[in-house]
Design a protein around this motif. Structure first.
Motif, PDB file in Angstrom:
ATOM      1  N   THR A  26       0.828  -1.211   0.040  1.00 41.66           N
ATOM      2  CA  THR A  26      -0.156   0.048   0.034  1.00 41.66           C
ATOM      3  C   THR A  26       0.957   1.080  -0.065  1.00 41.66           C
ATOM      4  N   PHE A  27       1.966   1.083   0.732  1.00 45.68           N
ATOM      5  CA  PHE A  27       2.960   2.521   1.079  1.00 45.68           C
ATOM      6  C   PHE A  27       3.518   2.505  -0.428  1.00 45.68           C
ATOM      7  N   LYS A  28       4.064   1.538  -1.117  1.00 46.55           N
ATOM      8  CA  LYS A  28       4.813   1.442  -2.428  1.00 46.55           C
ATOM      9  C   LYS A  28       3.773   2.179  -3.315  1.00 46.55           C
ATOM     10  N   ALA A  29       2.494   1.622  -3.405  1.00 43.21           N
ATOM     11  CA  ALA A  29       1.436   2.335  -4.377  1.00 43.21           C
ATOM     12  C   ALA A  29       1.181   3.667  -4.287  1.00 43.21           C
ATOM     13  N   LYS A  30       1.281   3.855  -2.814  1.00 38.70           N
ATOM     14  CA  LYS A  30       1.047   5.563  -2.641  1.00 38.70           C
ATOM     15  C   LYS A  30       2.005   6.280  -3.191  1.00 38.70           C
ATOM     16  N   VAL A  31       3.403   6.058  -2.785  1.00 38.94           N
ATOM     17  CA  VAL A  31       4.419   6.818  -3.274  1.00 38.94           C
ATOM     18  C   VAL A  31       4.360   6.636  -4.738  1.00 38.94           C
ATOM     19  N   MET A  32       4.197   5.775  -5.512  1.00 39.43           N
ATOM     20  CA  MET A  32       4.270   5.702  -6.914  1.00 39.43           C
ATOM     21  C   MET A  32       3.397   6.510  -7.516  1.00 39.43           C
ATOM     22  N   SER A  33       2.099   6.574  -6.987  1.00 41.41           N
ATOM     23  CA  SER A  33       0.777   7.438  -7.528  1.00 41.41           C
ATOM     24  C   SER A  33       0.998   8.745  -7.220  1.00 41.41           C
ATOM     25  N   ARG A  34       1.870   9.303  -6.408  1.00 41.35           N
ATOM     26  CA  ARG A  34       2.235  10.705  -6.313  1.00 41.35           C
ATOM     27  C   ARG A  34       2.954  11.226  -7.226  1.00 41.35           C
ATOM     28  N   LYS A  36       6.906  12.020  -8.960  1.00 36.49           N
ATOM     29  CA  LYS A  36       8.119  13.010  -8.702  1.00 36.49           C
ATOM     30  C   LYS A  36       7.801  14.396  -8.779  1.00 36.49           C
ATOM     31  N   GLY A  37       6.869  14.782  -9.510  1.00 38.98           N
ATOM     32  CA  GLY A  37       6.471  16.076  -9.683  1.00 38.98           C
ATOM     33  C   GLY A  37       5.259  16.675  -9.071  1.00 38.98           C
ATOM     34  N   SER A  38       4.818  16.022  -7.747  1.00 43.76           N
ATOM     35  CA  SER A  38       3.815  16.444  -7.224  1.00 43.76           C
ATOM     36  C   SER A  38       4.039  17.576  -6.301  1.00 43.76           C
ATOM     37  N   ALA A  39       5.231  17.776  -5.843  1.00 42.92           N
ATOM     38  CA  ALA A  39       5.651  18.962  -4.779  1.00 42.92           C
ATOM     39  C   ALA A  39       5.932  20.169  -5.702  1.00 42.92           C
ATOM     40  N   THR A  40       5.670  21.306  -5.267  1.00 43.84           N
ATOM     41  CA  THR A  40       5.859  22.374  -5.826  1.00 43.84           C
ATOM     42  C   THR A  40       7.507  22.840  -5.993  1.00 43.84           C
ATOM     43  N   SER A  41       7.917  23.370  -6.848  1.00 45.21           N
ATOM     44  CA  SER A  41       9.212  23.828  -6.942  1.00 45.21           C
ATOM     45  C   SER A  41       9.714  24.686  -6.108  1.00 45.21           C
ATOM     46  N   SER A  42       9.043  25.463  -5.421  1.00 40.18           N
ATOM     47  CA  SER A  42       9.226  26.700  -4.502  1.00 40.18           C
ATOM     48  C   SER A  42       9.552  25.747  -2.906  1.00 40.18           C
ATOM     49  N   SER A  43       8.956  24.836  -2.687  1.00 42.59           N
ATOM     50  CA  SER A  43       9.116  23.937  -1.472  1.00 42.59           C
ATOM     51  C   SER A  43       8.974  22.556  -1.642  1.00 42.59           C
ATOM     52  N   PRO A  44      10.182  22.025  -2.175  1.00 41.21           N
ATOM     53  CA  PRO A  44      10.066  20.374  -2.315  1.00 41.21           C
ATOM     54  C   PRO A  44       9.660  19.842  -1.079  1.00 41.21           C
ATOM     55  N   ALA A  46       6.887  19.698   0.237  1.00 42.27           N
ATOM     56  CA  ALA A  46       5.683  20.235   0.960  1.00 42.27           C
ATOM     57  C   ALA A  46       4.386  19.787   0.201  1.00 42.27           C
ATOM     58  N   GLN A  47       4.184  18.572   0.560  1.00 43.26           N
ATOM     59  CA  GLN A  47       2.925  17.950   0.108  1.00 43.26           C
ATOM     60  C   GLN A  47       1.755  17.768   0.970  1.00 43.26           C
ATOM     61  N   ASN A  48       0.544  17.854   0.613  1.00 39.08           N
ATOM     62  CA  ASN A  48      -0.508  17.887   1.572  1.00 39.08           C
ATOM     63  C   ASN A  48      -0.923  16.324   1.683  1.00 39.08           C
ATOM     64  N   PHE A  49      -0.849  15.611   2.685  1.00 37.90           N
ATOM     65  CA  PHE A  49      -1.227  14.342   3.020  1.00 37.90           C
ATOM     66  C   PHE A  49      -2.582  14.106   3.529  1.00 37.90           C
ATOM     67  N   THR A  50      -3.145  13.200   3.218  1.00 33.71           N
ATOM     68  CA  THR A  50      -4.722  12.975   3.771  1.00 33.71           C
ATOM     69  C   THR A  50      -4.485  12.235   5.219  1.00 33.71           C
ATOM     70  N   ILE A  57       2.408   6.568   6.889  1.00 30.68           N
ATOM     71  CA  ILE A  57       3.601   7.043   6.817  1.00 30.68           C
ATOM     72  C   ILE A  57       4.011   6.896   8.219  1.00 30.68           C
ATOM     73  N   MET A  58       3.441   7.158   9.339  1.00 31.97           N
ATOM     74  CA  MET A  58       3.714   6.679  10.545  1.00 31.97           C
ATOM     75  C   MET A  58       3.786   5.301  10.718  1.00 31.97           C
ATOM     76  N   LYS A  59       3.046   4.447  10.232  1.00 33.93           N
ATOM     77  CA  LYS A  59       3.175   3.023  10.428  1.00 33.93           C
ATOM     78  C   LYS A  59       4.543   2.544   9.801  1.00 33.93           C
ATOM     79  N   MET A  60       4.927   3.062   8.490  1.00 34.41           N
ATOM     80  CA  MET A  60       5.875   2.841   7.918  1.00 34.41           C
ATOM     81  C   MET A  60       7.225   3.074   8.884  1.00 34.41           C
ATOM     82  N   ALA A  61       7.182   4.250   9.430  1.00 39.67           N
ATOM     83  CA  ALA A  61       8.264   4.856  10.262  1.00 39.67           C
ATOM     84  C   ALA A  61       8.466   3.935  11.353  1.00 39.67           C
TER      85      ALA A  61
END
Length: 87
Positions: A26-34, A36-44, A46-50, A57-61
Motif C-alpha cells: 500500500t505504501f509503495k503504491a501511494k508513493v508511486m501514485s504521487r 516525482k512532480g507533485s511537490a511545488t518547486s518552491s518548497s520540495p 511540501a505535500q498535503n497528505f490525507t 507514513i507513521m506505520k512505515m516509520a
C-alpha cells in the motif's frame, strides 16, 4: 483523546508481521501514485497528505524502527533480539 488512542492502536497493530506486505505494498503504491512532480518547486517535499496517508507514513516509520535492528552489527543486533525472545 479517542483519536490519539485509535491512532496508537493502529500503529501498534501495524507492526504485526502478518500485515507487513499489505502495508508495504500500500505504501509503495501511494508513493508511486504521487509521482516525482507533485511537490511545488518552491518548497520540495511540501505535500498535503490525507489523514490516511499520514497514518500510513507513521506505520512505515514505526515498522522501520521496529525491525531496523537487523541492519546493525551482529553483536548489537543480539542485544535487541535476546530481550524480545525472552518475551
Amino acid at each position: 483523546e479517542s483519536s490519539l488512542r485509535s491512532k496508537v492502536i493502529a500503529l501498534v497493530l501495524g507492526t504485526d508481521m502478518l500485515e507487513h506486505f499489505n502495508i508495504l505494498s500500500t505504501f509503495k503504491a501511494k508513493v508511486m501514485s504521487r509521482g516525482k512532480g507533485s511537490a511545488t518547486s518552491s518548497s520540495p517535499g511540501a505535500q498535503n497528505f490525507t489523514s490516511e496517508e499520514r497514518l500510513l507514513i507513521m506505520k512505515m516509520a514505526l515498522k522501520c524502527a521496529d525491525i531496523g535492528h537487523i541492519t546493525l552489527p551482529p553483536d548489537v543486533h543480539l542485544l535487541w533480539v535476546q530481550p524480545l525472545q525472552a518475551e
